[in-house]
Design a protein around this motif. Structure first.
Motif, PDB file in Angstrom:
ATOM      1  N   VAL A  19       0.834  -1.200   0.000  1.00 13.07           N
ATOM      2  CA  VAL A  19       0.000   0.000   0.000  1.00 13.07           C
ATOM      3  C   VAL A  19       0.872   1.256   0.000  1.00 13.07           C
ATOM      4  O   VAL A  19       0.625   2.212  -0.749  1.00 13.07           O
ATOM      5  CB  VAL A  19      -0.946   0.009   1.210  1.00 13.07           C
ATOM      6  CG1 VAL A  19      -1.688   1.348   1.305  1.00 13.07           C
ATOM      7  CG2 VAL A  19      -1.959  -1.124   1.110  1.00 13.07           C
ATOM      8  N   PHE A 294      -6.972  -5.284  -2.086  1.00  9.26           N
ATOM      9  CA  PHE A 294      -6.449  -4.000  -2.556  1.00  9.26           C
ATOM     10  C   PHE A 294      -6.099  -4.109  -4.026  1.00  9.26           C
ATOM     11  O   PHE A 294      -5.466  -5.072  -4.459  1.00  9.26           O
ATOM     12  CB  PHE A 294      -5.199  -3.620  -1.756  1.00  9.26           C
ATOM     13  CG  PHE A 294      -4.487  -2.384  -2.258  1.00  9.26           C
ATOM     14  CD1 PHE A 294      -5.179  -1.222  -2.570  1.00  9.26           C
ATOM     15  CD2 PHE A 294      -3.102  -2.389  -2.413  1.00  9.26           C
ATOM     16  CE1 PHE A 294      -4.518  -0.090  -3.022  1.00  9.26           C
ATOM     17  CE2 PHE A 294      -2.431  -1.267  -2.862  1.00  9.26           C
ATOM     18  CZ  PHE A 294      -3.139  -0.110  -3.168  1.00  9.26           C
ATOM     19  N   TYR A 310      -7.736   3.469  -7.344  1.00  7.01           N
ATOM     20  CA  TYR A 310      -7.434   2.450  -6.347  1.00  7.01           C
ATOM     21  C   TYR A 310      -8.710   2.094  -5.589  1.00  7.01           C
ATOM     22  O   TYR A 310      -9.594   2.937  -5.383  1.00  7.01           O
ATOM     23  CB  TYR A 310      -6.381   2.945  -5.368  1.00  7.01           C
ATOM     24  CG  TYR A 310      -4.990   3.018  -5.966  1.00  7.01           C
ATOM     25  CD1 TYR A 310      -4.189   1.875  -6.043  1.00  7.01           C
ATOM     26  CD2 TYR A 310      -4.479   4.217  -6.447  1.00  7.01           C
ATOM     27  CE1 TYR A 310      -2.915   1.930  -6.586  1.00  7.01           C
ATOM     28  CE2 TYR A 310      -3.204   4.284  -6.998  1.00  7.01           C
ATOM     29  CZ  TYR A 310      -2.436   3.138  -7.070  1.00  7.01           C
ATOM     30  OH  TYR A 310      -1.179   3.187  -7.620  1.00  7.01           O
ATOM     31  N   PHE A 312     -10.281  -0.581  -2.263  1.00  8.72           N
ATOM     32  CA  PHE A 312     -10.105  -1.563  -1.190  1.00  8.72           C
ATOM     33  C   PHE A 312     -11.415  -2.296  -0.995  1.00  8.72           C
ATOM     34  O   PHE A 312     -12.484  -1.670  -0.946  1.00  8.72           O
ATOM     35  CB  PHE A 312      -9.725  -0.885   0.131  1.00  8.72           C
ATOM     36  CG  PHE A 312      -8.329  -0.340   0.165  1.00  8.72           C
ATOM     37  CD1 PHE A 312      -7.264  -1.120   0.588  1.00  8.72           C
ATOM     38  CD2 PHE A 312      -8.077   0.970  -0.231  1.00  8.72           C
ATOM     39  CE1 PHE A 312      -5.970  -0.618   0.616  1.00  8.72           C
ATOM     40  CE2 PHE A 312      -6.791   1.481  -0.212  1.00  8.72           C
ATOM     41  CZ  PHE A 312      -5.731   0.691   0.210  1.00  8.72           C
ATOM     42  N   ALA A 329      -6.275   1.491   4.208  1.00  4.24           N
ATOM     43  CA  ALA A 329      -6.882   2.532   3.381  1.00  4.24           C
ATOM     44  C   ALA A 329      -6.414   3.933   3.748  1.00  4.24           C
ATOM     45  O   ALA A 329      -6.275   4.796   2.882  1.00  4.24           O
ATOM     46  CB  ALA A 329      -8.412   2.446   3.477  1.00  4.24           C
TER      47      ALA A 329
END
Length: 421
Positions: A19, A294, A310, A312, A329
């Protein structure tokens, strides 16, 4: 990375690293100017510099007397009082020079006159008319902040990417910045999935629950600097789910809850796979929150220059949703808002009661941290698993348990992560 929803389950540390690596690649969406009164919590775009030396004059930090320190070599010392200097005093009322044997009474924040090199606190003085007796010596510079000691004119005080707290707002005010240029808040779409979920105002059926996840995420998003947009609850039906996902992908970030486990109705990964999403991981070895997903995906009909959004997929159990937001996140949201993502920080406290747990997963379990006389203690909240919102509402932190520990005795120091509350 593969576009198919293959099983990519990482350790917590590796998942967090993925991430952070992706967050380093994103750019904030734009800037705007805001009034200083509304700037708290925003992320600064234009750096703030000092418009003059800070302080702009030698400033007294105490109520007392401005003196030449050498005049107090022998005590008690009696000095002639030639004036009184208040904070904000006009220049023509400040003594031009403190000569040997002289002093001026002075207030906290007032300019120290020429000739004086220290301030004696009023507690060590006794004034009678124009004479004052002083019973304590001082060294040069004592109780004075020199001109420019805090900052020189033109020096940078606040850097781009700083999240503005109360002190930063005060600093901007001190240099005359009534308007600040900040990054726009990233728009975060929130999509809760599942036929068992009903709106918060609805009367749930015997096997239904109200939608709490959208609201907990909205609160966390706002605290992290974003603006939440709540989408309708997605049904357990592929086409309807896909339409809502496509709508969510038009935001800066998409957060989905539910539908990422292994059940037949858990359709999120299937829908994203059909949309040719790129998956970075489909699980992390943590509890709660193991099935976190993710990835990145383009939105149908989006601008061609947009590289994709992006997303999640957060587990549907409420505690899992809250924990995985904080762990994964949040750094992406902060990066999209122009901020350098904050590192996870852990406190340490003594464990009140023994913990026994299975090995294999890194655990973030709701707990209560208390402190008395500097001694911090922490204990698990009695809970019924990752669906127990009531227990989490009583907690103020999470105890972090390594994956290889099955027993932690009372009295041992443990890592603690403060909860977002």
């Amino acid at each position: 990375m593969s576009a198919a929803p293959t099983n990519i389950v990482l350790s917590f540390e590796d998942a967090r690293r993925v991430v952070e690596e992706q967050a380093a690649l994103v750019q904030a969406s734009g800037t705007e100017c805001v009034d200083l009164l509304t700037a708290a919590g925003r992320v600064l775009f234009e750096p703030v510099a000092a418009d003059r030396d800070l302080p702009p004059f030698p400033r007294s930090t105490r109520d007392g007397y401005a003196v030449r320190s050498t005049d107090l070599a022998q005590l008690p010392a009696t000095l002639e009082v030639i004036g009184e200097i208040k904070a904000g005093e006009k220049l023509d009322r400040i003594p031009r020079n403190i000569a040997h044997g002289q002093t001026a009474s002075i207030m906290t924040g007032a300019p120290v006159p020429a000739g004086a090199d220290a301030v004696v606190m009023v507690e060590y003085s006794s004034q009678r008319g124009k004479q004052v007796e002083i019973t304590r010596s001082v060294v040069a510079g004592e109780n004075i902040v020199a001109c420019g000691a805090e900052a020189r004119a033109g020096s940078r005080l606040l850097d781009r990417g700083v999240r503005l707290n109360a002190a930063a707002v005060a600093l901007a005010a001190s240099v005359g910045k009534s308007v600040l240029q900040v990054y726009k808040r990233p728009r975060v779409a929130v999509l809760t999935t599942g036929d068992e979920i009903v709106d918060v105002d609805a009367t749930p059926g015997p096997t239904q629950i109200r939608n709490s996840n959208s609201y907990s995420l909205a609160a966390q998003i706002r605290r992290a600097g974003g603006e939440a947009g709540l989408l309708p609850v997605a049904p357990d039906e592929l086409q309807g789910l896909r339409r809502l996902i496509e709508e969510g992908l038009r935001s800066d970030l998409l957060l989905m809850t539910g539908g990422v486990s292994m059940g037949r109705s858990d359709l999120v990964e299937q829908a994203l796979s059909e949309m040719r999403a790129e998956f970075f991981f489909t699980g992390a070895k943590i509890q709660p929150g193991r099935p976190v997903v993710f990835g990145k995906c383009g939105a149908a009909g989006s601008a061609s220059e947009r590289p994709g959004t992006y997303f999640f997929g957060l587990p549907g159990n409420p505690v899992s949703t809250m924990v995985t937001f904080e762990l994964f996140a949040r750094p992406m949201l902060e990066a999209l808002g122009g901020q350098v993502p904050s590192e996870l920080s852990f406190l340490h406290a003594r464990l009140k009661r023994e913990i026994r747990i299975k090995t294999g997963l890194k655990r973030f379990l709701p707990a209560i941290l208390s402190s008395e006389f500097g001694e911090s203690e922490v204990e698990l909240v009695s809970w019924q698993g990752s669906g127990d919102i009531a227990a989490t509402a009583r907690a103020n932190c999470y105890i972090v348990i390594p994956a290889d520990r099955e027993r932690i005795p009372a009295g041992e120091w443990v890592a603690v992560m403060k909860s977002d509350g």
